[in-house]
Structures are given as structure tokens and as C-alpha cells.
Design a protein around this motif. Sequence first.
Motif: not given
Lengths: 460, 313
Positions: A161, A185-186, A188-190, B171, B202
Motif C-alpha cells: 500500500m 485488493k493487494r 492499494i493506492d492510498t 482482507y 474503502w
Amino acid sequence: MAIELKMPALSPTMEQGTLAKWLKAEGDRIEPGDIIAEIETDKATMEFEAIDEGVLSKIVIAAGTEDVAVGTVIALIEGEGEEENPSRVSAQAETSGNNAQPTEPPAVAGAHSAKPAPAPATAAKDPAIPEGTNFISTTVREALRDAMAEEMRSDPRVFVMGEEVAEYQGAYKVTQGLLAEFGPKRVIDTPITEYGFAGIGTGAAMGGLRPIVEFMTFNFAMQAIDHIINSAAKTNYMSGGQMRCPIVFRGPNGAASRVGAQHSQNYGPWYASVPGLIVIAPFDAADAKGLMKAAIRCEDPVVFLENELVYGRSFDVPDMDDYVLPIGKARIMREGKDVTIVSYSIGVGMALEAAQTLADEGIDAEVIDLRTLRPLDKQAVLTSLAKTNRLIIAEEGWPTCSIASEVISICMEEGFDHLDAPVLRVCNEDVPLPYAANLEKLALIDAARIAEAARKVCYK
Amino acid sequence: MAKQPAKPSSAAKKTARAADDTDFSLHSLQDAFEAKKRYAASDAEMMEFYRQMLLIRRFEEKAGQLYGLGLIGGFCHLYIGQEAVAIGLQSALDNDRDSVITGYRDHGHMLAYGIDPKVIMAELTGREAGISKGKGGSMHMFSTEHKFYGGHGIVGAQVALGGGLALAHQYNEDGGICLAYFGDGAANQGQVYETFNMAALWKLPIVFVVEDNQYAMGTATKRSSAETAFYRRGTAFRIPGMEVNGMDVLEVRAAAEVAFAHVRAGNGPVLMECNTYRYRGHSMSDPAKYRTREEVQEQRDHHDPIPARPRTN
């Protein structure tokens, strides 16, 4: 008179690039703001915009040409009614192409433009590599990405992330391709919210995941340092060993090129002073890969300090299914008997260059790459000191309360009887890093200063 | 003189709001909560709430006494007066899946889990038998076995960490939610809003609980906060808010049911404000000169969550 269009520097550290495509043909009229070409750097494809008006009279560098140095003339624009000067163009054309030299020193050629000396034949081999292993030339950037991808394939708990890590492919392209392989999902842009996402990453690690948190640079991690130190580093101890925090905080650290004081700082000594943290600062691509994989597998929080100026450099990386290096082990980069040069990260390249210079003068220098700053491989330092009896430390960072200070303490406390000369440190000047190219060069360490300190402790 | 335009009626406002609320309502949870504001506890449940709240009260009184004797050192923040918040909320959790994280005023939240009071007291007195082997102390206690993740000493840090626990629930697709407590003081920390933003963006399964005990150390909320209705502070991030009487365990429990169901269904975070009151100082070293004796006595006499005789349900 013709206006020369030169290969632009599209990032602070760019030295060359590929002229991917011309969007204008010879004879086309050009207005300011027109996109005339696409240029690929090692990080991105950029559009090259005209700032002059006139007619594109000559394309000097053909589309598809690789490794065009910044500053090379790539095309000529004639004002209205001007004739092109054929002799001038051909003179330029001779210097273009794959081995083109810039017509003037590129603006980005700062103190770090020197390439590291080729690895000497006497370099000590890392014991983990079996004989007969093939080596593949890989950039540090690719090595880091490969390490993350391999660990993500083997452990579903690992995720990345940070800002621009996914769709943009990484601000420095270190996470290139990860989104396509592993999905959102793995990867991740924050938002731009270092304190918040460092906390979320740390909490996720407490909750059983294995986050890799990218800071666009470690300068921005100062916003997040509370979570790195108070939340991540201390939890294992404070909880009586109940709660681990397996997280990697990674990103470029140290001076880049002419980005000024707020974007140019080495945080190695800051983090290395904190019990509970592992701090790794590799130099070459093989170490970057092997240590990144080790960092991701580590049960404790790891601060992984990369260097923007080294990202694009290529090194041999062993072609192995699972190349993992031990944390906390220094590496002898070059064996020598007269003086030891201890360094880490970008300083190692300069130390190797200095060692080459010294060899020509008859001084046989041993170069040690600490690789891990915490826990620091004391024994490697002391063993080398016992052999050479003279030691200097080269550190791209400030001198006060530095890794250099720490190494000097170790030598005083545990190696005093082996010293034939005072231990010297070669560090940056004790000032915020200036912007002007000449001042920046003066403020940063270089091979010449390292060689000079080595001569001094050898009394030569 | 021209007549001022009439202000839109509240009904008109409500219509406008509803039109904007097709996929989101800041008020729907509060409305649902208002409709059934007190949890209908069985006699056995009432007795259990009472037992747990009284355990916290007696434990904290003893901790205060041991601090005075020099057997507990450093900072020690007592939960006396706030018992209904932890019990009302945590009694509604699914302990097999859900996680909890809080700040340094953490004894009550641990006791609410049924963690052995002895290992907590041993920690407070700095003993090896303590839950953190004497290395954490009052502010740094954890029980991963219970999915209780601390016990954090930096004001507001637990909110971002809680966001991470919620990310792990999402997750791992384990169906769990995270309950992240913080105070009215922490509610002014920037990282709280950084976390609100990402949690809403999210849709993280997290309930943010502001335990508003009216004072951030010695500073009354009205002296520190431009908006003292903390449940409104998620509005900018489209996080629905709930305002709850934190001195009534049945109200807290009823609110918890509404909030947890919303979050567990994948609708993203909820911000719940529990209005409460601490009878003791911020920490043991706080003489609490910033409020009157009468103010504290009024709370004890009329709002105590552990009445001598149970209020009628």
C-alpha cells in the motif's frame, strides 16, 4: 537561425532516455504547446512539448533510438523563411545515437553521476550463492519489485500500500506490474495521508497481515514516524511478546538530485537508534532483492531504505528460485589489507570508486557494505579493523549522531587496541542540502573525499 | 423594507435531504436507534451487565488506592463513571470474529472481555505475572487471544491502527468488525480524519466510538472543539453518526446493535458518540481543579451508570 531541440531531462535524476515516437514530421509547423514527441525514461513515458514556434526542419534522432543522453540535439526548428544549415545538422548527427554525448553537461549531473567502479575480482562472495549460479543483470528497481512479487506469490498475507503504487505503477516505478498481477485488493493506492496509512498498515500487521508500506520518499515518512516508532517498533516488547508487527516500511531515502533540503535527507541514523526496528539500507540489486525478501518474512517491523539515484543502476543478481539474505550481516565488497572503508547504501559505490583510486596509488582498501544498520554487524567491522588497523566511514548523511558516529564508538569501545590511526568519518556537510548544483555537489560526499580520508589515516 | 425570504421549513429540508440520500444517510442509524432506544435485556443479562460494571468500578477504585500506596507507578487512567460504554458495546460483539482497540484508559475494556482481573492488576503493579510481563504497564496491555489489540499511549494512534485491524477483517473476509475507542481529546487529532477518509473510501468494517467524557485532560470540550457534537464529525466523509447516552448501558447496547449490523453488512464505518463522564481526574496525578465538586456530584447522583437500585427498564 535554427533552434536546437535537446533531449529533455524529465525527472531530477534522468540522464538518458528513449526517443519513443515523433508526433510531428519534418516540414510540420510547430506552435508552442504542441506535443512533438514521446520520450521514455526508465520511469515513465513523457510527452515533449514545444516552447518555440516555427517549422520542424530536421529530425536528428530517429524514433526508437535508445539511450539518448539528456542535452543531445534531437531536432531543429527553423523560424519563418530560414534555410536549414546542412553542415551544422550533420555535425550534430555524428554525435547522436546510442553513444551520444550531451552537447553540454546535463543539469542533472550532480555529485552522484559517477558510476561505481566495476566489482573487483577479489570481491568476497556471499556464502548463500552456490557455485555455478547464473547471474542476470538487473536494476535495483526491478530487483525490489521482483522480491515483492515473489513474496506476494508465496504468501497471500503480503500486500502493498502507498501513494501511487497501483495504477500509476509507483512514483519511482518500483511497484511496476504488481497491480496487473495481484489486483487492487493487494496493491492499494492510498490518499496522500502518510500518518493515516502508516497507522492502517501497522494495524493490519497487528491483525495478522504482512503489509509493505511504500513511502514515496522517506522525507514524507516524518509525518508517519509516530506509527513506525511508537506503534510498530515497541508493540512486541510492550506486549510481553504477545503481539508482533510484521510490516515493511520502504521507499527512497537520502539525497536525490537537486530536490532541495526538504526532500534530501538520510533517515538511517534516526531509525537505527530505535530498539524494536530492523533497518536495512542495501546498495546493489542482489542485496536489494535478497534483503527485501528477508524483510517481508521478518516478524518484526523493518525500515527498508532505498536510494533513488541507485534505482536505475544494473547489477548482477543470482538467478535463484528463492534468493534470501540474512538480516544483520555486512558484506565485504572488496578485500584489502591497508585500510577499511565502511559504508552503506549509495556510499558503497563511492567507496568502491575511492578504493580503485587508492589501489592505483598503492593503498589496498577493504570496502565493507553494512547493508543492515540495525542490528549492525559489529563483528564484520571489528574483524576488518583487526586486519587493516585503519578505518574510515563513508556516509551520505549528516555527521552528527550518524551511523558513522556509531561505528566510531564501536571501534573505540571494542577495537581500540587494533587502531593505528584515529577513525575518520566522511559525511555530508552539516547543512540543509542546498539546491544549486555547485553547492549541492560541495555538500555531499564523493569518492575524492573518501580517498583523501583513507590517505590521511594511512599517513600518506 | 423588503421582507426577508422565509427560511425553508424543516419539512422542506428533510425532503431535500432525502433526495440526496439515495445511497447514503447520515441519519438513518440514529433514526433506527431512536425508534428503539433501550435494549430489552433479560434479567440474567441485566445481572451480568451489573456484575461487569461493578467489577470495573471496584477494580478501578482498588487501582486508585494502590497508586496512592505507591504500588502502581507512572500514568494510570481510571474508567470510573464510563463503565456503561465498554459493557454496552462489548456485550454486543461477536468475540470469535471482532476486534477491539483503545487508548490508554484501557482497564475497563479489558475487564469487559472477561480477562482475568489478576493479570491486569499484576501488570499495573509491574509484575512478571502481568499480561504484558510487566513491560507494558497500565497503558500498554493486549490480549491477542481475545482480539484485544491494546492499550495505546499516543492520543489518537489507536484510531488509525483500528483502521488497519478493520482492513485485515476485510482482507481476510472473516466477517469481523473492529471497535475503535477514542476520547473527545483524540477526536481533534488529524490522523483520526485521515482514517475516517480511508475507512469510508474503502468501506472498512469499523465502528469509531468517541467516549466523550467532557474533558481532554483539563480542557473542557467547548474550549477545545469547534464542533462538540462529535457524532457529526464523520459527515464530511459520509460516515453516519449516532449520539448515545453513554451513562446508560441499555442505550449503549441498543446503539451497538444498530451500528454493528450496519457495519457487518458491508456498509462501511459508523461514528458513535457516547456521552459519558469520568468521576476521577484524567490520570491519578490530576487534581481536577478545572471542574467543581458539585458538577461531579451531580453526575454521580443523577447519571451514574451503576445505580444502587436498577432503574426501571
